[in-house]
Design an enzyme around this catalytic site. Structure first.
Site, PDB file in Angstrom:
ATOM      1  N   HIS A  79     -18.099  31.332  11.022  1.00 23.99           N
ATOM      2  CA  HIS A  79     -17.633  30.943  12.362  1.00 23.99           C
ATOM      3  C   HIS A  79     -18.486  31.600  13.440  1.00 23.99           C
ATOM      4  O   HIS A  79     -18.946  32.728  13.273  1.00 23.99           O
ATOM      5  CB  HIS A  79     -16.143  31.244  12.548  1.00 23.99           C
ATOM      6  CG  HIS A  79     -15.751  32.695  12.560  1.00 23.99           C
ATOM      7  ND1 HIS A  79     -15.708  33.452  13.710  1.00 23.99           N
ATOM      8  CD2 HIS A  79     -15.368  33.536  11.560  1.00 23.99           C
ATOM      9  CE1 HIS A  79     -15.305  34.675  13.428  1.00 23.99           C
ATOM     10  NE2 HIS A  79     -15.098  34.767  12.119  1.00 23.99           N
ATOM     11  N   ASP A  81     -17.435  31.949  16.777  1.00 23.04           N
ATOM     12  CA  ASP A  81     -16.729  32.560  17.908  1.00 23.04           C
ATOM     13  C   ASP A  81     -16.458  34.035  17.653  1.00 23.04           C
ATOM     14  O   ASP A  81     -16.452  34.504  16.513  1.00 23.04           O
ATOM     15  CB  ASP A  81     -15.410  31.830  18.193  1.00 23.04           C
ATOM     16  CG  ASP A  81     -14.399  31.930  17.044  1.00 23.04           C
ATOM     17  OD1 ASP A  81     -14.807  31.754  15.884  1.00 23.04           O
ATOM     18  OD2 ASP A  81     -13.218  32.201  17.318  1.00 23.04           O
ATOM     19  N   GLU A 176     -12.314  30.265  15.058  1.00 24.53           N
ATOM     20  CA  GLU A 176     -11.635  30.894  13.925  1.00 24.53           C
ATOM     21  C   GLU A 176     -10.719  32.015  14.400  1.00 24.53           C
ATOM     22  O   GLU A 176      -9.616  32.187  13.899  1.00 24.53           O
ATOM     23  CB  GLU A 176     -12.670  31.460  12.937  1.00 24.53           C
ATOM     24  CG  GLU A 176     -12.089  31.909  11.606  1.00 24.53           C
ATOM     25  CD  GLU A 176     -11.722  33.389  11.540  1.00 24.53           C
ATOM     26  OE1 GLU A 176     -11.196  33.822  10.511  1.00 24.53           O
ATOM     27  OE2 GLU A 176     -11.937  34.126  12.533  1.00 24.53           O
ATOM     28  N   ASP A 199     -17.671  36.129   5.641  1.00 26.75           N
ATOM     29  CA  ASP A 199     -16.991  36.729   6.793  1.00 26.75           C
ATOM     30  C   ASP A 199     -16.238  37.979   6.361  1.00 26.75           C
ATOM     31  O   ASP A 199     -15.128  38.238   6.838  1.00 26.75           O
ATOM     32  CB  ASP A 199     -16.027  35.686   7.406  1.00 26.75           C
ATOM     33  CG  ASP A 199     -15.505  36.101   8.775  1.00 26.75           C
ATOM     34  OD1 ASP A 199     -16.093  37.014   9.390  1.00 26.75           O
ATOM     35  OD2 ASP A 199     -14.511  35.505   9.218  1.00 26.75           O
TER      36      ASP A 199
HETATM   37 ZN   LIG Z   1     -14.344  36.545  11.198  1.00 21.79          ZN
END
Ligand SMILES: [Zn+2]
Length: 411
Positions: A79, A81, A176, A199
């Protein structure tokens, strides 16, 4: 060839903070700036179909290099963001080379110091190059480390067509951090059999279990009158809510008192007036059935609090948020087993860790795309003290490349 560090340092300079108050998708226009640039960068690498769709999702395909039948299409997802909890504007990344255990004092705020005493994980990174922000913003390693790792692995695969692999799909997603990353994600169009989010934290980690999560809103109805003439008539909903909150266990069942595999209930917003006070809670457990037990317990405490106030009434609403991805991943044991093999091939010991939260992978798994989470090297998420190890990012790139090989060698 551009390194994972070069890319990372470039991406963190984009302000891509998401905004939960927003009603647009993506929640902030500025995320699209990075998303568009990522699609262009992938095309520049020779990945012809890289594109941004109308919701902001970037998808791209590295075509298969093998003629072998039955090699599954696998996906890698990150992601763009960053968390609304901490500023992500004007990030100034600093590379602290060959870390030797010293205090890392961040130049823009002398109170922002990374010390081994406070952050024991730092001790595992002696000799590494550590990247931090400058003390007034987050770094954005969550999840630009994952983005940089996937782009770098893609560049490597494109430059080395002799590596045999099946089709590889890539996705970069917005929003996210505000729980909307998968809202318009088209699993069928993505077309992967399974995927991995990049992540996670320290090298070697693989996360295949997350919380199951519900939200609960408990609303206490009282009765408001002029306080000068309220005797025997006023029912103060604020006091009922206070009695309810005070009745919650003080030394268990809360975020402050649990870890590992323990669940909790957590009041986090109160909207109060004499007439009507609502308490919003999140309910978390690794076992979905245990959510119901916790909700029954909350409901009993709320009824009991209301019963102490004549004329009070209580109302409850439960909303499903996400479920433990393990319920799906257990049906596809190869997905995690192959990741463990790929981590071992990179010379690391795979370590499983339960996520005390949810990831986009929790939702994707239930949308039909089993998606565990792999380490990306991120630490101290959403904080001014966020940091990442360059060597861990390099290992993550290696693990991605290994994974496409492993899925080819043992489909
Ligand atoms: Zn994350």
């Amino acid at each position: 060839m551009t390194s994972v560090l070069d890319r990372f340092l470039r991406y963190v300079r984009y302000d891509t903070q998401s905004d939960e108050q927003s009603t647009t998708y993506p929640s902030t226009e500025k995320q699209l700036v990075l998303l568009r640039d990522l699609a262009a960068e992938l095309r520049g690498l020779g990945i012809a179909d890289a594109a941004v769709d109308e919701h902001g999702y970037v998808t791209a395909t590295i075509p298969a290099t093998t003629a072998t039948n039955g090699v599954p299409t696998i996906g890698f997802i990150a992601h763009v963001d960053t968390s609304p909890e901490m500023s992500g504007a004007g990030v100034k990344p600093i590379v602290h080379e060959s870390y030797d255990g010293r205090d890392l004092v961040l130049p823009d705020d002398s109170n922002a110091v990374l010390r081994v005493r406070d952050i024991p994980e730092l001790a595992d990174h002696i000799g590494h190059d550590i990247v931090t922000a400058s003390g007034t913003t987050l770094l954005g390693a969550d999840d630009k480390a994952g983005v940089a790792e996937i782009v770098t692995a893609a560049a490597h695969l494109v430059a080395h067509p002799e590596i045999p692999h099946g089709p590889v799909r890539i996705a970069f997603t917005p929003d996210e951090e505000i729980g909307r990353g998968t809202k318009y994600f088209d699993v069928a169009a993505f077309g992967a059999a399974w995927a991995y989010t990049l992540d996670g934290g320290a090298r070697g980690e693989i996360e295949s279990e997350s919380f199951s999560a519900d939200a609960m809103t408990i609303t206490f109805h009282g009765f408001n009158t002029h306080p000068g003439y309220a005797k025997g008539r006023m029912v103060n909903a604020i006091k009922i809510a206070a009695a309810f909150i005070d009745a919650l266990p003080h030394d268990s069942l809360s975020p402050e008192t649990t870890d590992g595999y323990e669940g909790f209930v957590h009041p986090y917003v109160v909207q109060a007036s004499v007439d009507r006070t609502s308490v919003k809670l999140i309910v978390r457990d690794f076992v979905t059935a245990a959510l119901e037990e916790k909700e029954a317990q909350l409901s009993a405490l709320a009824e009991r609090a209301a019963a102490r106030f004549a004329g009070a009434r209580v109302e409850m609403a439960i909303e499903e948020q996400y479920r433990n991805m393990r319920e799906i991943l257990d049906r596809h044991p190869d997905v995690v087993a192959r990741a463990r093999q790929a981590i071992r091939r990179a010379g690391l010991e795979p370590r499983s860790k339960p996520i005390r939260g949810g990831t986009d992978g929790s939702r994707l798994s239930f949308m039909g795309l089993p998606t565990p989470n792999l380490f990306a090297g991120e630490h101290n998420f959403h904080s001014r003290l966020e940091w990442v190890s360059v060597q861990d990012m390099e290992k993550a790139v290696e693990v991605i490349v290994n994974l496409v090989r492993v899925w080819h060698d043992e489909p």
